[in-house]
Scaffold this motif. Sequence first.
Motif, mmCIF file in Angstrom:
data_model
loop_
_atom_site.group_PDB
_atom_site.id
_atom_site.type_symbol
_atom_site.label_atom_id
_atom_site.label_comp_id
_atom_site.label_asym_id
_atom_site.label_seq_id
_atom_site.Cartn_x
_atom_site.Cartn_y
_atom_site.Cartn_z
ATOM 1 N N ARG A 19 0.834 -1.210 0.000
ATOM 2 C CA ARG A 19 0.000 0.000 0.000
ATOM 3 C C ARG A 19 0.868 1.258 0.000
ATOM 4 N N GLY A 20 2.055 1.191 0.599
ATOM 5 C CA GLY A 20 2.939 2.351 0.653
ATOM 6 C C GLY A 20 3.501 2.754 -0.691
ATOM 7 N N THR A 21 3.447 1.874 -1.683
ATOM 8 C CA THR A 21 3.918 2.219 -3.032
ATOM 9 C C THR A 21 2.824 2.846 -3.877
ATOM 10 N N ASP A 22 1.621 2.963 -3.338
ATOM 11 C CA ASP A 22 0.486 3.454 -4.117
ATOM 12 C C ASP A 22 0.581 4.965 -4.279
ATOM 13 N N LEU A 23 0.799 5.398 -5.501
ATOM 14 C CA LEU A 23 0.814 6.832 -5.826
ATOM 15 C C LEU A 23 -0.401 7.198 -6.667
ATOM 16 N N GLY A 24 -1.462 6.434 -6.484
ATOM 17 C CA GLY A 24 -2.675 6.677 -7.266
ATOM 18 C C GLY A 24 -2.633 6.051 -8.640
ATOM 19 N N GLU A 25 -1.640 5.205 -8.904
ATOM 20 C CA GLU A 25 -1.511 4.577 -10.213
ATOM 21 C C GLU A 25 -1.517 3.063 -10.057
ATOM 22 N N LYS A 27 -0.335 -0.784 -10.679
ATOM 23 C CA LYS A 27 0.988 -1.400 -10.745
ATOM 24 C C LYS A 27 0.866 -2.905 -10.946
ATOM 25 N N VAL A 28 2.008 -3.498 -11.303
ATOM 26 C CA VAL A 28 2.131 -4.945 -11.397
ATOM 27 C C VAL A 28 2.962 -5.421 -10.213
ATOM 28 N N LEU A 29 2.551 -6.513 -9.573
ATOM 29 C CA LEU A 29 3.328 -7.096 -8.477
ATOM 30 C C LEU A 29 4.135 -8.274 -9.012
ATOM 31 N N ILE A 30 5.455 -8.232 -8.797
ATOM 32 C CA ILE A 30 6.348 -9.279 -9.292
ATOM 33 C C ILE A 30 6.893 -10.059 -8.092
ATOM 34 N N LEU A 31 6.686 -11.372 -8.096
ATOM 35 C CA LEU A 31 7.171 -12.248 -7.040
ATOM 36 C C LEU A 31 8.131 -13.280 -7.624
ATOM 37 N N ASP A 32 8.866 -13.951 -6.759
ATOM 38 C CA ASP A 32 9.623 -15.129 -7.184
ATOM 39 C C ASP A 32 9.036 -16.348 -6.481
ATOM 40 N N GLY A 33 9.580 -17.525 -6.743
ATOM 41 C CA GLY A 33 9.015 -18.736 -6.161
ATOM 42 C C GLY A 33 8.998 -18.718 -4.647
ATOM 43 N N GLY A 34 10.073 -18.237 -4.024
ATOM 44 C CA GLY A 34 10.139 -18.190 -2.573
ATOM 45 C C GLY A 34 9.216 -17.156 -1.967
ATOM 46 N N SER A 35 9.217 -15.947 -2.504
ATOM 47 C CA SER A 35 8.356 -14.897 -1.944
ATOM 48 C C SER A 35 6.885 -15.198 -2.189
ATOM 49 N N ARG A 36 6.573 -15.921 -3.269
ATOM 50 C CA ARG A 36 5.178 -16.301 -3.515
ATOM 51 C C ARG A 36 4.672 -17.227 -2.418
ATOM 52 N N LYS A 37 5.528 -18.160 -1.951
ATOM 53 C CA LYS A 37 5.117 -19.039 -0.864
ATOM 54 C C LYS A 37 4.861 -18.249 0.415
ATOM 55 N N LEU A 49 -4.971 -7.457 -4.860
ATOM 56 C CA LEU A 49 -5.509 -6.784 -6.044
ATOM 57 C C LEU A 49 -6.296 -5.526 -5.676
ATOM 58 N N GLU A 50 -6.747 -5.441 -4.418
ATOM 59 C CA GLU A 50 -7.466 -4.241 -3.980
ATOM 60 C C GLU A 50 -6.538 -3.053 -3.762
ATOM 61 N N LEU A 51 -5.224 -3.280 -3.811
ATOM 62 C CA LEU A 51 -4.249 -2.215 -3.547
ATOM 63 C C LEU A 51 -3.691 -1.646 -4.847
ATOM 64 N N ASN A 52 -4.541 -1.432 -5.831
ATOM 65 C CA ASN A 52 -4.144 -0.889 -7.139
ATOM 66 C C ASN A 52 -3.115 -1.780 -7.840
ATOM 67 N N ILE A 53 -3.256 -3.085 -7.660
ATOM 68 C CA ILE A 53 -2.420 -4.061 -8.350
ATOM 69 C C ILE A 53 -3.248 -4.682 -9.470
#
Length: 711
Positions: A19-25, A27-37, A49-53
């Motif tokens: 949410r802190g990256t939300d500048l009113g635009e 965005k795409v969220l990019i994960l890797d295998g470890g962070s996705r888990k 997806l509710e956070l402007n993703i």
Amino acid sequence: MAGTSAIGIQQSIILETIRGTDLGEWKVLILDGGSRKLIDGVVGEDDILELNITNIEQIEERRPMNKEMDAVYLLSPLPHILDCLMADLERRRYRRTFLVWTSLLPLDLQNRLDRSSMAKQQIVNASVLNVDYYPRESHLITLRDPWSFPTLFHPACNHLVRQHMEELAQKIVSICVSLGEYPTIRYYNPRKPSHEASILCSHLARFVQTQLDQYAKYNTDFPPVSSRPRGLLIIADRSLDLFAPLLHEFTYQAMVHDLLPLTEGDKIYYKPAARHAEKTEREKDQEIGEKDSIWVKFRHLHMKDLLDELVKDFNAFKAQNPQFADSENQATINSIKDMLAGLPKFQQGKEAYSLHLSMTQDAMNVFQERRLADIASVEQSLATGLDEDYRKPKNLADQVVRLLDDDAIQFPDRLRLIIQYLLYRDGLLTTDIQKLLAHARLPAQDSEVIYNLELLGAHVTRALKDNRPVVAQYPFGKKEAQAPSSNESGLSRFEPALKVVLEEHCRGALDETIFPFTKPHLDAAEGLTGQENVSQASLRSAKPTWARTRPSTLEPRQRILVFMAGGATYSESRACYEVSQSLNKDIYLATTHMLTPSLYLRQVGDLSVDRRRLDLPADRPKPRAPDHLFEKEMPAPPPPASSHKPQPPVESMQQMRMRDDSAHQKPVNGIPHHQPSPSQSASSAGGKLLRDRDKEGEKKKKMHNFFSSKK
């Protein structure tokens, strides 16, 4: 324990960061295998997806270029993941980059990123979350690292231990930072150790202390100001209690993990066996976890009370949903509406009760088939050193041999019984061990499990003239002689050593020689004289608060974090919850992985196999970034050619105008001469020249023949 759940704390950190990256635009969220888990364990996709993703992508996979969109990268700090990130930056796959690491990036990787001009141009902000751990329950955290056990205790892995302990220390610090705790640290120091790994806890504690001090030095807002008493971190390893992973525990959670074929991975599933009328229905795996309120409510209940409580709870559930009860009254429109509105919730509740009734019944069937009541009676005497009347047990050797000779006792239970008898006697003559194995008719490889226990500090063998006491001394886990309680089951007298440690610490009676402080000159007075209510704020502001002998229920509760290296048991997890409730503390158990008796025996047996058979992550090829990330973008392929035959340009021919002299030209074979279309003119030009040359050749031939005929 509302508001103190490790799951909720990690979820809040992740969502607030995105949410802190939300500048009113968007965005795409990019994960890797470890962070996705990590994300999937605590955060739902809809919440993200509710956070402007707009969508969630994985960095190792093929992705389209999206230069008009900003990207939030939430990544694991690994070399091949950094390679993937650098490939994206070189290609300028996205417009701008918000970079978030799940834990601290190693210095060499950070230097590489800092030297990149593309990174400087595209990265808007970079931060570290410190969430590299997996909350399994509200107060149970794992690192999902079963390879930690052989790394710490296998003799061939000694050169891996230091690096592994540094990694463990970093994860422990991440947990402390997430909880907002800068705790005092105590560690397990075995009395009269006989194994090489006895120094494990002391080294790990100092690694943690160093990293915590460094974090506090460079983050002046840590720890956050709080009226909560300063926390405590207790570091122990599996050698603290060798009985706990072997005993048959008869509380619900521990029993089903021991006896039933659960599917354990990122989540836990169980498939109930089909019965009678249910056989026609397709059985499916059902998840067991924190979302299951019945599981959370009853998982630490003893099985002797569980079935009655489940039936009572189910009857109350039916009473709360009278619209679904069988009734002879004719249904009305309003009653049907009420039924439809409550149908999804009712169906979920019905399936949950069905699952737990099935699990309870299946576990009790195994209990009867394997004669666990007879086994557990002997086990409790071996583990506590007391019989059911809390007196010195008699004829234990005869009882053990009688069970080993019983064909109804399964082989794994026989092995567990032999090991517990060996621990009770603090070692046996080698000939006596061989006799017990012969009675049990166990395969030869099971003897490796027994002798490998020396690597965890057990005395397996003893000499004929050994002066040690015949019965082991119990520094923890043994109850004093007392009258048996009416509420206590005779098959559950044993308490894990960890519970005794926690209770003694909270009373200020924990032996400092067995659990010393990492900073005794600073922390000992606070930890041993009741000064546990010093607030977090006083660490920075130097405004100490007066300690109270016992905190009230209205005040913030002290947080105690226990880290168990080499795996923890479900009985130890239960003990932490029980002490939290009885002594008004918030106790979190963190461990490398959760142990069941079967897994524990297998891992102890593996301590003598060739290291190459262990498949340790350190021995595997290092992961690499996928090659497709470095391939050049190919131009878009042309549209496929049409498969049908070209049709004559009828419409264009109809629109063409005829030449003025077309009326004077004679038709050839009844077809008038039309002007060719532009597309045909080029192709017909060559043909016309050939026809003209042929006509001239025919004329010359005729003239030649004509003159030759005159001759």
